[in-house]
Design an enzyme around this catalytic site. Structure first.
Site, PDB file in Angstrom:
ATOM      1  N   CYS A  52     -50.086 -30.229  32.849  1.00  0.00           N
ATOM      2  CA  CYS A  52     -49.563 -29.552  31.651  1.00  0.00           C
ATOM      3  C   CYS A  52     -49.696 -30.397  30.377  1.00  0.00           C
ATOM      4  CB  CYS A  52     -48.112 -29.144  31.853  1.00  0.00           C
ATOM      5  SG  CYS A  52     -47.890 -28.026  33.248  1.00  0.00           S
TER       6      CYS A  52
ATOM      7  N   HIS B 202     -45.191 -27.658  24.513  1.00  0.00           N
ATOM      8  CA  HIS B 202     -45.591 -27.083  25.802  1.00  0.00           C
ATOM      9  C   HIS B 202     -44.600 -25.977  26.149  1.00  0.00           C
ATOM     10  CE1 HIS B 202     -46.822 -26.498  29.828  1.00  0.00           C
ATOM     11  NE2 HIS B 202     -45.868 -27.211  30.403  1.00  0.00           N
TER      12      HIS B 202
ATOM     13  N   ASN C  52     -45.528 -20.442  31.957  1.00  0.00           N
ATOM     14  CA  ASN C  52     -46.107 -21.781  31.829  1.00  0.00           C
ATOM     15  C   ASN C  52     -47.583 -21.719  32.227  1.00  0.00           C
ATOM     16  OD1 ASN C  52     -46.906 -24.424  32.008  1.00  0.00           O
ATOM     17  ND2 ASN C  52     -45.159 -25.113  33.238  1.00  0.00           N
TER      18      ASN C  52
HETATM   19  N1  COA Z   1     -34.908 -16.220  41.622  1.00  0.00           N
HETATM   20  C1  COA Z   1     -33.621 -16.200  42.008  1.00  0.00           C
HETATM   21  N2  COA Z   1     -32.952 -17.285  42.424  1.00  0.00           N
HETATM   22  C2  COA Z   1     -33.635 -18.448  42.458  1.00  0.00           C
HETATM   23  C3  COA Z   1     -34.983 -18.538  42.081  1.00  0.00           C
HETATM   24  C4  COA Z   1     -35.619 -17.363  41.657  1.00  0.00           C
HETATM   25  N3  COA Z   1     -36.900 -17.346  41.262  1.00  0.00           N
HETATM   26  N4  COA Z   1     -35.379 -19.818  42.232  1.00  0.00           N
HETATM   27  C5  COA Z   1     -34.323 -20.515  42.654  1.00  0.00           C
HETATM   28  N5  COA Z   1     -33.263 -19.679  42.818  1.00  0.00           N
HETATM   29  C6  COA Z   1     -31.902 -20.027  43.261  1.00  0.00           C
HETATM   30  C7  COA Z   1     -31.893 -21.265  44.110  1.00  0.00           C
HETATM   31  O1  COA Z   1     -32.172 -20.926  45.450  1.00  0.00           O
HETATM   32  C8  COA Z   1     -30.483 -21.756  43.908  1.00  0.00           C
HETATM   33  O2  COA Z   1     -29.624 -20.981  44.718  1.00  0.00           O
HETATM   34  P1  COA Z   1     -28.410 -21.688  45.488  1.00  0.00           P
HETATM   35  O3  COA Z   1     -27.540 -22.248  44.403  1.00  0.00           O
HETATM   36  O4  COA Z   1     -27.805 -20.531  46.214  1.00  0.00           O
HETATM   37  O5  COA Z   1     -29.028 -22.713  46.356  1.00  0.00           O
HETATM   38  C9  COA Z   1     -30.157 -21.369  42.477  1.00  0.00           C
HETATM   39  O6  COA Z   1     -31.130 -20.366  42.096  1.00  0.00           O
HETATM   40  C10 COA Z   1     -30.203 -22.524  41.495  1.00  0.00           C
HETATM   41  O7  COA Z   1     -31.375 -23.242  41.719  1.00  0.00           O
HETATM   42  P2  COA Z   1     -31.720 -24.484  40.824  1.00  0.00           P
HETATM   43  O8  COA Z   1     -33.065 -25.019  41.233  1.00  0.00           O
HETATM   44  O9  COA Z   1     -30.565 -25.419  40.747  1.00  0.00           O
HETATM   45  O10 COA Z   1     -31.864 -23.758  39.421  1.00  0.00           O
HETATM   46  P3  COA Z   1     -32.007 -24.394  37.995  1.00  0.00           P
HETATM   47  O11 COA Z   1     -30.939 -23.881  37.130  1.00  0.00           O
HETATM   48  O12 COA Z   1     -32.243 -25.864  38.055  1.00  0.00           O
HETATM   49  O13 COA Z   1     -33.364 -23.726  37.505  1.00  0.00           O
HETATM   50  C11 COA Z   1     -35.707 -24.105  37.271  1.00  0.00           C
HETATM   51  C12 COA Z   1     -34.541 -23.905  38.227  1.00  0.00           C
HETATM   52  C13 COA Z   1     -36.970 -24.301  38.094  1.00  0.00           C
HETATM   53  C14 COA Z   1     -35.850 -22.898  36.369  1.00  0.00           C
HETATM   54  C15 COA Z   1     -35.414 -25.349  36.401  1.00  0.00           C
HETATM   55  O14 COA Z   1     -35.049 -26.445  37.230  1.00  0.00           O
HETATM   56  C16 COA Z   1     -36.590 -25.734  35.563  1.00  0.00           C
HETATM   57  O15 COA Z   1     -36.950 -25.020  34.668  1.00  0.00           O
HETATM   58  N6  COA Z   1     -37.192 -26.910  35.817  1.00  0.00           N
HETATM   59  C17 COA Z   1     -38.354 -27.344  35.081  1.00  0.00           C
HETATM   60  C18 COA Z   1     -39.577 -26.664  35.629  1.00  0.00           C
HETATM   61  C19 COA Z   1     -40.782 -26.855  34.759  1.00  0.00           C
HETATM   62  O16 COA Z   1     -40.698 -26.662  33.582  1.00  0.00           O
HETATM   63  N7  COA Z   1     -41.896 -27.245  35.371  1.00  0.00           N
HETATM   64  C20 COA Z   1     -43.114 -27.447  34.714  1.00  0.00           C
HETATM   65  C21 COA Z   1     -43.097 -28.704  33.917  1.00  0.00           C
HETATM   66  S1  COA Z   1     -44.644 -28.991  33.213  1.00  0.00           S
END
Ligand code: COA
Length: 319
Positions: A113, A246, A276
């Site tokens: 990215c 980004h 993304n």
């Molecule tokens: N739909 C519904 N629920 C989902 C899900 C989806 N697509 N993906 C995860 N969940 C659930 C998980 O299973 C978890 O459930 P639980 O609490 O029962 O175990 C809950 O949502 C929370 O998961 P978590 O990973 O803690 O969520 P979060 O608030 O951290 O958000 C991201 C997850 C991925 C959106 C966030 O961490 C993020 O944006 N990270 C950066 C990713 C990124 O930008 N990557 C590219 C960088 S270049």
């Protein structure tokens, strides 16, 4: 000729536009979850036989047209991609062939990215050293081809697309300063671990990510690199007309904006429409900003990105 100036930009999104509700038909997710965590509403997916070079070529043609140039004017092609058409040759040489040109140098840059930051900085160095005059810099991806539809923590986040700029040697200000960094000790946060050996795909060929780990690292690192590039160039955040970050997650963008003390009306945000798109995200957002008339000639732009590796960077540009 002291600067590398953006002479024109272009972008392309594949025809298939997929909403969060469309995804929820086959992934255990919801529009509410995706929007509240990421700001994403739509993303575009390439067809199965549509490859990264196909997207890249259209974006490149649009950038050449905007710059009033043809492929024959180009003396270097750099493609930033983590989803190349083939193991080899480079996607850049495939783009060169599809553009109907030959002879100029062409290579890929792999910084996921952050790829466009790395490609733009490399092109700038070529131009400033006199090794090239006119460079086609492309960020293009087909991430939908490497998503595991069983992994809802990753597959809802990414989309496909391409963006391109033509950079040319100029006496007028263009790229002012840039900073690239990487830290391979964060390898496990975000990766596609597969490689090819003995005719087999060895390891998982899909995106693996520690979402919360990436989030924390990205927020901290993007704020710092933005601050550093401004300070090293002798600029203050208030002199930035547009932040073109980004487009991974609206909450990461909000955090950078808050840290820099900018207002949201100075930020190009496309994550809601594109998801993304990895190396394509910054040039796509840049082209949207330019073609919508928001970004004007003479304005100061701060571009910044981060991706797997981890690798990250920021580029300060007079447009
Ligand atoms: N739909 C519904 N629920 C989902 C899900 C989806 N697509 N993906 C995860 N969940 C659930 C998980 O299973 C978890 O459930 P639980 O609490 O029962 O175990 C809950 O949502 C929370 O998961 P978590 O990973 O803690 O969520 P979060 O608030 O951290 O958000 C991201 C997850 C991925 C959106 C966030 O961490 C993020 O944006 N990270 C950066 C990713 C990124 O930008 N990557 C590219 C960088 S270049």
């Amino acid at each position: 000729m002291h600067y590398a100036k953006i002479l024109g930009s272009g972008s392309y999104l594949p025809a298939k536009r997929v909403s969060n509700d469309d995804l929820a038909q086959f992934v255990d997710t919801s529009d509410e979850w995706i929007q509240s965590r990421t700001g994403i509403q739509f993303r575009h997916f390439a067809a199965e036989n549509e490859l990264t070079s196909d997207l890249a070529v259209i974006a490149a043609q649009r950038a050449l047209e905007a710059a009033n140039l043809t492929g024959d004017d180009i003396d270097l092609i750099i493609v930033a991609t983590a989803t190349p058409d083939m193991q080899f040759p480079s996607t850049a040489t495939i783009v060169q062939q599809k553009l109907g040109i030959s002879g100029c140098a062409a290579f890929d840059v792999q910084a996921v990215c952050a790829g466009f930051m790395y490609a733009l900085t490399t092109a700038n160095a070529y131009i400033k050293s006199g090794m090239a005059k006119t460079v086609l810099v492309i960020g293009a991806e087909t991430f939908s081809h490497i998503l595991d539809w069983q992994d809802r923590t990753t597959c809802v986040l990414f989309g496909d697309g391409a963006g391109a700029v033509v950079l040319g040697a100029s006496d007028e200000a263009g790229i002012i300063h840039s900073k690239l960094q990487a830290d391979g000790s964060y390898l496990d946060l975000l990766k596609v671990p597969a490689h090819i050996a003995g005719g087999q795909i060895c390891g998982n060929p899909y995106v693996e990510m520690d979402g919360p780990g990436v989030f924390k690292f990205a927020v901290k690192t993007l704020a710092k690199v933005a601050e550093d590039v401004l300070a090293e160039a002798g600029y203050e955040a208030k002199q930035v007309d547009w932040l073109v970050p980004h487009q991974a997650n609206k909450r990461i963008i909000d955090s950078t904006v808050k840290h820099l003390g900018l207002s949201m009306d100075k930020v190009i945000v496309t994550v809601q429409d594109h998801g993304n798109t990895s190396a394509a995200s910054i040039p796509l957002a840049l082209d949207v900003g330019i073609r919508s008339g928001n970004i004007q000639r003479g304005q100061t732009l701060l571009l910044e990105g981060i991706g797997g590796g981890f690798a990250w960077g920021a580029v300060l540009v007079k447009y």
